[in-house]
Design a protein around this motif. Structure first.
Motif, PDB file in Angstrom:
ATOM      1  N   PRO A   9       8.278  -9.558 -61.367  1.00 44.28           N
ATOM      2  CA  PRO A   9       7.160  -8.624 -61.606  1.00 44.28           C
ATOM      3  C   PRO A   9       6.432  -8.311 -60.303  1.00 44.28           C
ATOM      4  N   GLY A  10       6.064  -7.059 -60.146  1.00 47.36           N
ATOM      5  CA  GLY A  10       5.331  -6.638 -58.957  1.00 47.36           C
ATOM      6  C   GLY A  10       6.202  -6.392 -57.745  1.00 47.36           C
ATOM      7  N   SER A  11       7.530  -6.507 -57.886  1.00 51.47           N
ATOM      8  CA  SER A  11       8.443  -6.285 -56.763  1.00 51.47           C
ATOM      9  C   SER A  11       9.156  -4.947 -56.954  1.00 51.47           C
ATOM     10  N   ARG A  12       9.664  -4.420 -55.870  1.00 57.80           N
ATOM     11  CA  ARG A  12      10.465  -3.199 -55.935  1.00 57.80           C
ATOM     12  C   ARG A  12      11.892  -3.521 -55.508  1.00 57.80           C
ATOM     13  N   LEU A  13      12.828  -2.702 -55.974  1.00 59.92           N
ATOM     14  CA  LEU A  13      14.249  -2.940 -55.729  1.00 59.92           C
ATOM     15  C   LEU A  13      14.673  -2.222 -54.448  1.00 59.92           C
TER      16      LEU A  13
END
Length: 817
Positions: free
Chosen positions: A524-528
């Protein structure tokens, strides 16, 4: 003392009378191969049982045999107390201050007296500091303390790991392993669970077996989840809810969770993994003597650990090739409670398995106890050697007589004589009954090379263990190769520019492209973020007549293009273990993309890279094997040098034993003829003496010397008897000088003795040649390099791969595979 260690025999002591007052001068030598049919050692406190066990383990170490030692009392750690210089300062940290006070002397003086006593004791048995040094350098020694950090900690998490595929494919062996593992775990929980009656045992066994059949490892958290939500709805003919309601299963799950949450259990998860190969051998293949001290554990914890260890040992044993030579030893002190005659604790089944099956694999089992009533004599009928020391009660003697008469030698033993002998045994004096020998023999144990100071304290165990950091955790196979860690050759060049949002960059259709599938969800809260890598898979063909090798080997390489231009260096590529990662032809999820280096977007680059890859594989992927020219033994592909050296050592022991068997077959007829002639000559001499004098009938029946005695058995030939016979002959000659018949009988016996002595020297020379030849064979290993066939190198895939990473703020990216 003559050096006989390389003959494959153990120096245990000297033959003597039951009181230990009259000793024969020659050593008692025991054939090490006899331990493949196991041994039992029984004796009360003060009988010298520990000293005999230490001597057996020391001899095994000198012969290059590794040992696992289960130590419930804490005194077998003494095997690490070896002082070749025999200086007072060596003994000073280990002598008891209380003993110095009792004697009214200083600790330093007690250490000096102890050093001198050890020096004199060794000398009295033909030993010295040089033999101590030889023992110390023959094996690596360590004391492990499972469930404690006093010695080397030992992690038991492997106990629920899936066994090897060969064992999983055998339903009977797998079920036995499952039953033993679950029984040990429930014993740790304090549950006496019958495998056929206990719901807890049946449920856990079903969960473990399902996972193991699928090749999946288990741990306690996974087992707890399985108890709460089993992956099946029926047990036998009953539905799960009727067999074991969810509310009651929750209680079992809570019990398991309490164990997992207990601070004391944390110590069971720390330290080196419980791996039998690592306990028996160092990484480079040297034998080890591993003392597993469990004196600090409670009864339930001991049962759990011993059961787990024995299960691991059974699994390791069944993965080894068969051999008739002694490969390794399991020594278990104080057997009380682990192999009882009627009850069935979790440890009993694996012990029975070892006693019945270990012989075929060269694994010897030595079981020691001070209470004969604790032994299951039906199980111990598999033991071929019995060491019986001083016993406490008449009841103990009767139990031992029952065990001896059922030991399976086929020889009719004089029970009354044995009873009288057992009742007269002194300290350090043992009755040895070997089913391969001609009758029991009484002997006194030799002086131990190790300093026997008694049970070790935790502080002393820490001193022996030394400062030793925990092994570095092994990285996961795949994420490490995809991470930005330095490769074997550092990747040079600047990092690509900032990532771009949206879809992947547009590429010509001739450029192969794949996406690596994420193995973990995006936090959660991360980008790929997708990063560009180049992946190649190939097949290499290795052929070598000397190595008897014809092998196709798959290989997957993963490399990062260097800099903005995308220059590619295959020298910096990392080989991946196992199959290539799961790949897709479309993005598994939308994300950002790092800029693609220029070369990676050009189709011609892949043609060029494939050509350079073939050349790189031919030059860099040669197999380096090891060979022993004398033994005609070559290492296997993927086999470490340490594992290969273990095989070489075993092959050398097998050749040694075969050589000794040939010597026995070659010389046995000659020895037998001389024995028959000597027996007839002694009969004749005895008759002549009886006619001329009434002075005793003390003529010995056997003549010979040490080497022949070692080869043909201690009761066949004995140098001590030979010397006594010679003395008797002199006495007989003085008593009947005028007896011409007696003189001729004496001369004939002397001639036969001389012939036997010459035969002994001939055998000794043969033995020495065999020893020297085997030493040379075992020590000479040569590398053998096998390059892949250049024309057979096949590149099946060379593609651009976008690997998924998670990015959160300014934190470093984290791989998702």
């Amino acid at each position: 003392m003559t050096d006989f260690e390389k003959l494959g025999v153990f120096y245990l002591g000297r033959e003597c009378d039951p009181q230990g007052r009259q000793e024969q001068p020659e050593p008692l030598l025991y054939d090490s191969r006899n331990l493949t049919t196991h041994a039992v050692c029984v004796g009360m406190t003060g009988s010298g049982k520990t000293g005999l066990g230490v001597a057996l383990l020391e001899e095994a170490a000198i012969d290059g045999i590794p040992s696992l030692v289960i130590d419930p009392k804490g005194d077998l750690g003494n095997l690490l107390l070896t002082f070749p210089d025999l200086q007072p300062g060596d003994f000073l940290p280990w002598v008891e201050e209380e003993e110095a006070v009792r004697q009214g002397i200083s600790v330093e003086e007690l250490a000096a007296r102890t050093a001198e006593r050890w020096r004199q004791g060794l000398a009295g048995w033909g030993e010295d500091g040089a033999r101590i040094a030889r023992f110390a350098r023959s094996v690596e020694r360590a004391v492990y303390t499972p469930g404690s950090s006093a010695g080397r900690p030992l992690s038991i998490l492997r106990s629920l790991h899936a066994p090897a595929a060969s064992l999983r494919e055998d339903p009977d062996l797998l079920r036995e392993q499952v039953q033993n593992a679950v029984s040990g775990l429930l014993a740790l929980l304090g549950l006496d669970a019958d495998p056929l009656q206990s719901r807890e045992h049946i449920l856990l066994a079903t969960l473990v077996e399902r996972s193991w059949r699928a090749g999946e490892d288990l741990d306690l958290p996974a087992l707890i989840r399985g108890v709460q939500s089993p992956p099946f709805d029926q047990v036998g003919v009953f539905d799960l809810q009727s067999f074991y309601p969810a509310k009651e299963r929750f209680g079992l799950a809570m019990t398991l969770n309490n164990l997992l949450a207990s601070p004391s259990f944390a110590s069971w998860t720390e330290g080196e993994p419980l791996d039998i190969r690592s306990l028996l051998y160092t990484p480079d293949g040297r034998p080890r003597l591993s003392v597993l001290s469990i004196a600090h554990l409670g009864d339930a914890e001991r049962m759990f650990f011993v059961t787990t260890l024995l299960n691991e040992l059974v699994g390791w044993m069944r993965a080894q090739p068969g051999t008739s030579s002694l490969r390794a030893l399991l020594y278990m002190d104080e057997l009380f409670g682990y192999l009882p005659p009627t009850a069935n604790p979790p440890s009993k089944r694996p012990l029975l398995t070892l006693l019945k099956q270990a012989r075929a694999f060269g694994l010897g089992v030595i079981l020691a106890t001070q209470n004969p009533v604790d032994l299951d004599y039906k199980a111990l009928s598999n033991a071929g050697t019995w060491f019986i020391g001083k016993l406490q009660t008449e009841r103990d003697r009767l139990r031992m007589l029952d065990g001896l008469t059922g030991a399976g030698s086929g020889e009719v033993l004089d029970r009354a004589a044995l009873d009288q002998t057992l009742g007269a045994l002194a300290g350090r004096v043992f009755l040895l009954h070997d089913v391969r020998a001609r009758g029991p023999v009484v002997f006194k144990t030799r002086w131990a090379l190790s300093f026997l100071r008694g049970p070790l304290t935790r502080a002393q165990l820490r001193t022996l263990a030394g400062e030793r950091s925990a092994p570095a955790p092994q990285p996961p196979d795949l994420p490490q190769e995809f991470a930005d860690e330095p490769a074997p050759r550092a990747i040079a060049g600047p990092r690509p520019g900032p990532a771009t949002a949206g879809g992947p960059p547009l590429l010509p259709p001739e450029v192969p492209v794949r996406w690596a599938m994420p193995r973990r969800p995006l936090p959660p809260g991360s980008r790929l973020l997708y990063r560009p890598r180049i992946l190649a898979t190939a097949r290499l063909h290795y052929v070598s007549a000397p190595a008897q090798l014809d092998l196709w080997r798959p290989l997957t390489l993963f490399v990062t293009p260097e800099g903005a231009s995308g220059a590619l260096s295959w020298e910096g590529a990392r080989p991946l273990a196992g199959d290539p990662p799961p790949l897709a032809t479309t993005p598994p999820a939308p994300g950002e993309y790092e800029p693609l280096p220029t070369a990676a977007a050009q189709p011609k680059s892949y043609t060029s890279w494939e050509k350079t890859l073939r050349s790189h594989l031919y030059q860099s992927q040669a197999l380096t094997l090891w060979k022993s020219q004398a033994l005609r033994l070559v290492s296997r592909p993927g086999e470490s040098e340490g594992d290969y050296r273990i095989r070489v050592r075993l092959a050398t022991h097998e050749l040694r034993d075969q050589g000794l068997d040939k010597l026995r077959r070659r010389y046995e007829p000659k020895v037998q003829r001389l024995q028959d002639q000597i027996a007839r000559a002694e009969d004749r001499l005895q008759k002549e003496r009886e006619q001329l004098t009434q002075r005793g009938a003390e003529t010995a029946l056997d003549l010979g010397s040490t080497v022949l005695g070692a080869l043909f058995g201690r009761r066949v030939l004995s140098a001590g008897n030979a010397r006594r016979a010679a003395g008797t002959l002199k006495s007989a000659g003085r008593a009947a000088r005028e007896g011409s018949d007696l003189k001729r009988a004496q001369e004939q016996l002397h001639e036969l003795r001389a012939r036997l002595q010459a035969l002994d020297e001939e055998v000794a020379a043969e033995v020495e040649r065999t020893r020297a030849q085997l030493e040379e064979q075992a020590g000479t290993l040569e590398p053998l390099t096998v390059a892949p066939r250049k024309g057979d190198i096949t590149v099946s895939l060379l593609t651009l791969v976008w690997s998924p990473w998670a990015v959160a703020g300014d934190e470093p990216p984290v791989p998702l595979i």
